[in-house]
Design a protein around this motif. Structure first.
Motif, PDB file in Angstrom:
ATOM      1  N   THR A  34       0.975  -1.265  -0.249  1.00 58.53           N
ATOM      2  CA  THR A  34       0.359   0.028   0.012  1.00 58.53           C
ATOM      3  C   THR A  34       0.903   1.261   0.184  1.00 58.53           C
ATOM      4  OG1 THR A  34      -0.627   0.012   2.411  1.00 58.53           O
ATOM      5  CG2 THR A  34      -1.953  -0.709   1.139  1.00 58.53           C
ATOM      6  N   LEU A  35       2.131   1.367  -0.273  1.00 62.95           N
ATOM      7  CA  LEU A  35       3.389   2.104   0.534  1.00 62.95           C
ATOM      8  C   LEU A  35       3.504   2.858  -0.975  1.00 62.95           C
ATOM      9  CD1 LEU A  35       5.390   0.754   2.639  1.00 62.95           C
ATOM     10  CD2 LEU A  35       3.060   2.596   3.401  1.00 62.95           C
ATOM     11  N   PHE A  36       3.747   2.252  -2.403  1.00 61.62           N
ATOM     12  CA  PHE A  36       3.570   2.849  -3.321  1.00 61.62           C
ATOM     13  C   PHE A  36       2.952   1.843  -4.719  1.00 61.62           C
ATOM     14  CE2 PHE A  36       6.892   3.090  -7.298  1.00 61.62           C
ATOM     15  CZ  PHE A  36       6.787   4.193  -6.925  1.00 61.62           C
ATOM     16  N   ASP A  37       2.747   3.073  -5.477  1.00 64.80           N
ATOM     17  CA  ASP A  37       2.022   2.691  -6.564  1.00 64.80           C
ATOM     18  C   ASP A  37       2.767   3.418  -7.966  1.00 64.80           C
ATOM     19  OD1 ASP A  37      -0.025   1.536  -8.479  1.00 64.80           O
ATOM     20  OD2 ASP A  37      -1.856   1.572  -7.093  1.00 64.80           O
ATOM     21  N   LEU A  38       2.935   2.540  -9.023  1.00 59.64           N
ATOM     22  CA  LEU A  38       3.256   4.003 -10.102  1.00 59.64           C
ATOM     23  C   LEU A  38       2.501   3.315 -11.185  1.00 59.64           C
ATOM     24  CD1 LEU A  38       4.433   6.169 -12.089  1.00 59.64           C
ATOM     25  CD2 LEU A  38       6.706   4.372 -11.574  1.00 59.64           C
ATOM     26  N   ARG A  39       2.074   4.425 -12.439  1.00 56.91           N
ATOM     27  CA  ARG A  39       1.817   3.333 -13.596  1.00 56.91           C
ATOM     28  C   ARG A  39       2.912   4.140 -14.853  1.00 56.91           C
ATOM     29  NH1 ARG A  39      -4.134   1.488 -13.095  1.00 56.91           N
ATOM     30  NH2 ARG A  39      -4.972   1.932 -11.023  1.00 56.91           N
ATOM     31  N   ILE A  40       2.770   3.010 -16.082  1.00 56.12           N
ATOM     32  CA  ILE A  40       3.587   3.345 -17.150  1.00 56.12           C
ATOM     33  C   ILE A  40       2.844   3.256 -17.954  1.00 56.12           C
ATOM     34  CG2 ILE A  40       5.335   3.371 -17.672  1.00 56.12           C
ATOM     35  CD1 ILE A  40       6.877   2.252 -15.009  1.00 56.12           C
ATOM     36  N   PRO A  41       2.105   4.215 -18.698  1.00 55.55           N
ATOM     37  CA  PRO A  41       1.970   3.081 -20.018  1.00 55.55           C
ATOM     38  C   PRO A  41       3.010   3.035 -21.276  1.00 55.55           C
ATOM     39  CG  PRO A  41       1.944   5.557 -20.431  1.00 55.55           C
ATOM     40  CD  PRO A  41       2.340   5.378 -18.463  1.00 55.55           C
ATOM     41  N   ALA A  42       1.995   2.044 -21.848  1.00 56.81           N
ATOM     42  CA  ALA A  42       2.860   1.579 -22.470  1.00 56.81           C
ATOM     43  C   ALA A  42       3.393   2.307 -23.651  1.00 56.81           C
ATOM     44  CB  ALA A  42       1.859   0.628 -23.576  1.00 56.81           C
ATOM     45  N   ALA A  43       3.326   3.477 -23.785  1.00 52.50           N
ATOM     46  CA  ALA A  43       4.317   4.057 -25.007  1.00 52.50           C
ATOM     47  C   ALA A  43       5.128   4.886 -24.798  1.00 52.50           C
ATOM     48  CB  ALA A  43       2.552   5.392 -25.409  1.00 52.50           C
ATOM     49  N   ALA A  44       5.258   4.909 -22.980  1.00 55.04           N
ATOM     50  CA  ALA A  44       6.086   5.373 -22.180  1.00 55.04           C
ATOM     51  C   ALA A  44       7.787   4.392 -21.768  1.00 55.04           C
ATOM     52  CB  ALA A  44       6.121   5.881 -21.172  1.00 55.04           C
ATOM     53  N   ILE A  45       7.683   3.235 -22.504  1.00 53.68           N
ATOM     54  CA  ILE A  45       8.078   2.577 -22.123  1.00 53.68           C
ATOM     55  C   ILE A  45       9.476   2.292 -23.608  1.00 53.68           C
ATOM     56  CG2 ILE A  45       8.969  -0.419 -21.703  1.00 53.68           C
ATOM     57  CD1 ILE A  45       6.243  -0.119 -20.140  1.00 53.68           C
ATOM     58  N   ALA A  46      10.699   2.509 -23.517  1.00 49.24           N
ATOM     59  CA  ALA A  46      11.800   2.625 -24.451  1.00 49.24           C
ATOM     60  C   ALA A  46      12.322   1.512 -24.933  1.00 49.24           C
ATOM     61  CB  ALA A  46      12.566   3.400 -23.499  1.00 49.24           C
ATOM     62  N   SER A  47      12.806   0.438 -22.542  1.00 54.20           N
ATOM     63  CA  SER A  47      13.266  -0.890 -23.234  1.00 54.20           C
ATOM     64  C   SER A  47      12.894  -1.007 -21.709  1.00 54.20           C
ATOM     65  CB  SER A  47      14.632  -0.726 -23.311  1.00 54.20           C
ATOM     66  OG  SER A  47      15.690   0.129 -23.063  1.00 54.20           O
ATOM     67  N   VAL A  48      13.150  -3.318 -21.787  1.00 58.60           N
ATOM     68  CA  VAL A  48      12.927  -3.462 -20.588  1.00 58.60           C
ATOM     69  C   VAL A  48      14.036  -4.761 -20.594  1.00 58.60           C
ATOM     70  CG1 VAL A  48      11.355  -4.817 -21.746  1.00 58.60           C
ATOM     71  CG2 VAL A  48      11.562  -4.695 -18.787  1.00 58.60           C
ATOM     72  N   ALA A  90      10.799   6.682 -22.563  1.00 55.88           N
ATOM     73  CA  ALA A  90      11.186   7.771 -23.626  1.00 55.88           C
ATOM     74  C   ALA A  90      11.275   8.636 -23.099  1.00 55.88           C
ATOM     75  CB  ALA A  90      10.077   7.359 -24.574  1.00 55.88           C
ATOM     76  N   ALA A  91      10.388   9.312 -21.698  1.00 56.96           N
ATOM     77  CA  ALA A  91      10.140  10.943 -21.597  1.00 56.96           C
ATOM     78  C   ALA A  91      10.709  10.247 -19.257  1.00 56.96           C
ATOM     79  CB  ALA A  91      10.061  11.061 -21.984  1.00 56.96           C
ATOM     80  N   PRO A  92      10.179  10.907 -19.025  1.00 60.25           N
ATOM     81  CA  PRO A  92       9.906  11.012 -17.371  1.00 60.25           C
ATOM     82  C   PRO A  92       8.890  10.927 -16.757  1.00 60.25           C
ATOM     83  CG  PRO A  92      12.180  12.834 -17.721  1.00 60.25           C
ATOM     84  CD  PRO A  92      11.383  12.497 -19.447  1.00 60.25           C
ATOM     85  N   VAL A  93       8.838  10.132 -15.838  1.00 59.56           N
ATOM     86  CA  VAL A  93       7.543  10.393 -15.387  1.00 59.56           C
ATOM     87  C   VAL A  93       7.275  10.685 -13.901  1.00 59.56           C
ATOM     88  CG1 VAL A  93       7.180   8.324 -17.038  1.00 59.56           C
ATOM     89  CG2 VAL A  93       7.252   7.144 -14.911  1.00 59.56           C
ATOM     90  N   PRO A  94       6.033  11.430 -13.070  1.00 58.88           N
ATOM     91  CA  PRO A  94       6.096  11.226 -12.309  1.00 58.88           C
ATOM     92  C   PRO A  94       6.262  10.184 -11.322  1.00 58.88           C
ATOM     93  CG  PRO A  94       4.650  11.981 -12.889  1.00 58.88           C
ATOM     94  CD  PRO A  94       5.182  11.937 -14.207  1.00 58.88           C
ATOM     95  N   PHE A  95       5.705  10.397  -9.865  1.00 64.02           N
ATOM     96  CA  PHE A  95       6.435   9.298  -9.251  1.00 64.02           C
ATOM     97  C   PHE A  95       6.043   9.953  -8.041  1.00 64.02           C
ATOM     98  CE2 PHE A  95      10.705   9.565  -8.472  1.00 64.02           C
ATOM     99  CZ  PHE A  95      11.135   9.575  -7.153  1.00 64.02           C
ATOM    100  N   VAL A  96       5.135   9.310  -6.385  1.00 66.20           N
ATOM    101  CA  VAL A  96       4.978   9.690  -5.371  1.00 66.20           C
ATOM    102  C   VAL A  96       5.871   8.989  -4.437  1.00 66.20           C
ATOM    103  CG1 VAL A  96       3.430  10.640  -4.219  1.00 66.20           C
ATOM    104  CG2 VAL A  96       2.737  11.029  -5.539  1.00 66.20           C
ATOM    105  N   ARG A  97       6.632   9.154  -3.870  1.00 70.42           N
ATOM    106  CA  ARG A  97       7.165   8.923  -2.472  1.00 70.42           C
ATOM    107  C   ARG A  97       6.039   8.125  -1.286  1.00 70.42           C
ATOM    108  NH1 ARG A  97      12.470   8.611  -1.986  1.00 70.42           N
ATOM    109  NH2 ARG A  97      14.065  10.341  -3.278  1.00 70.42           N
ATOM    110  N   PRO A  98       6.265   7.483  -0.733  1.00 74.13           N
ATOM    111  CA  PRO A  98       4.789   6.844   0.265  1.00 74.13           C
ATOM    112  C   PRO A  98       4.589   7.643   1.761  1.00 74.13           C
ATOM    113  CG  PRO A  98       6.965   5.070   0.379  1.00 74.13           C
ATOM    114  CD  PRO A  98       7.322   6.636  -0.386  1.00 74.13           C
ATOM    115  N   LEU A  99       5.482   9.005   1.889  1.00 75.90           N
ATOM    116  CA  LEU A  99       4.699  10.196   2.790  1.00 75.90           C
ATOM    117  C   LEU A  99       4.404  11.578   1.551  1.00 75.90           C
ATOM    118  CD1 LEU A  99       7.516   9.744   5.872  1.00 75.90           C
ATOM    119  CD2 LEU A  99       5.660   9.030   5.620  1.00 75.90           C
ATOM    120  N   GLY A 100       4.611  11.395   0.091  1.00 73.80           N
ATOM    121  CA  GLY A 100       4.221  12.436  -0.290  1.00 73.80           C
ATOM    122  C   GLY A 100       5.198  13.299  -1.016  1.00 73.80           C
ATOM    123  N   ALA A 101       6.371  13.417  -0.949  1.00 68.55           N
ATOM    124  CA  ALA A 101       7.160  13.953  -1.614  1.00 68.55           C
ATOM    125  C   ALA A 101       6.956  13.354  -3.136  1.00 68.55           C
ATOM    126  CB  ALA A 101       8.522  13.101  -1.350  1.00 68.55           C
TER     127      ALA A 101
END
Length: 222
Positions: A116-130, A176-187
């Motif tokens: 419940t501490l971290f959740d980041l969604r990345i769209p397929a179009a944003a993924i350059a490589s894995v 391909a480009a940076p995505v925003p994320f939220v830390r567990p405490l809100g930063a």
């Protein structure tokens, strides 16, 4: 500003606590959160399971020992409540991780989580490589190197984010480009390279590559 940040942190901790208790019920019912039909869940709890159960064992032993050693009823009751709360909190943390796996959607979008501490969604179009990339970093759950401090980071503001489970990561996603994320405490931050752990990284990487749309062919210059 500092007071607002503290309030945000407290609210997020309280909300996480409530979701953690809900995860216990979901775990008991063998249900997952946020995994729809056609989605591919990717568990990540392997490296931390033994450690968490070890903490549970220590907490239970401590509870029994204090019950035998403390002669004062009120102090005994307070210690018992605190120990039971600690046991339930550890179980809730683990339940949150078990019931909230990473999720690969059929369209190639990826959802990276830690309980419940971290959740980041990345769209397929944003993924350059894995790729599979096994690392064993020191430190806490979430580690972030801004672009200015890491040569691997993107030049347009994206840094490197490590989501560490049991002192390891095993999958590397470059965007391909940076995505925003939220830390567990809100930063907040912006990441262009994300490293996280999956219990079966080869399978996840293969499935993600197969799900991603093909890269556009380069134009032919005359």
């Amino acid at each position: 500003m500092k007071r607002r940040r503290r309030l945000t942190a407290v609210r997020r901790l309280a909300a996480g606590e409530v979701r953690g208790w809900g995860s216990l019920a979901r775990w008991a019912a063998r249900r997952t959160h946020g995994v729809d039909a056609g989605d591919r869940p990717a568990p990540y709890t392997g490296p931390q399971t033994a450690m968490l159960y070890g903490l549970l064992f220590v907490a239970v032993v401590e509870t029994v020992a204090l019950a035998l050693l403390i002669p004062w009823p009120l102090v005994h009751l307070i210690a018992l409540v605190l120990d039971v709360y600690a046991v339930v909190s550890v179980l809730a943390l683990h339940a949150g991780c078990v019931t909230r796996p990473h999720v690969l959607a059929p369209d190639g979008s990826l959802r990276i989580r830690y309980g419940t501490l971290f959740d980041l969604r990345i769209p397929a179009a944003a993924i350059a490589s894995v790729r599979v990339d096994r690392r064993f970093p020191d430190g806490g759950l979430l580690q972030y190197a801004p672009a200015e401090g890491d040569g691997e980071a993107g030049a347009d503001g994206g840094g490197v984010l490590d989501l560490v489970v049991g002192s390891q990561t095993s999958v590397r996603v470059e965007l391909a480009a940076p995505v925003p994320f939220v830390r567990p405490l809100g930063a907040t931050g912006r990441a262009q390279v994300i490293r996280f752990h999956a219990d079966s990284p080869e399978e996840l990487v293969k499935a993600l590559r197969e799900a991603l749309p093909p890269a556009p062919s380069p134009g032919v210059r005359g």
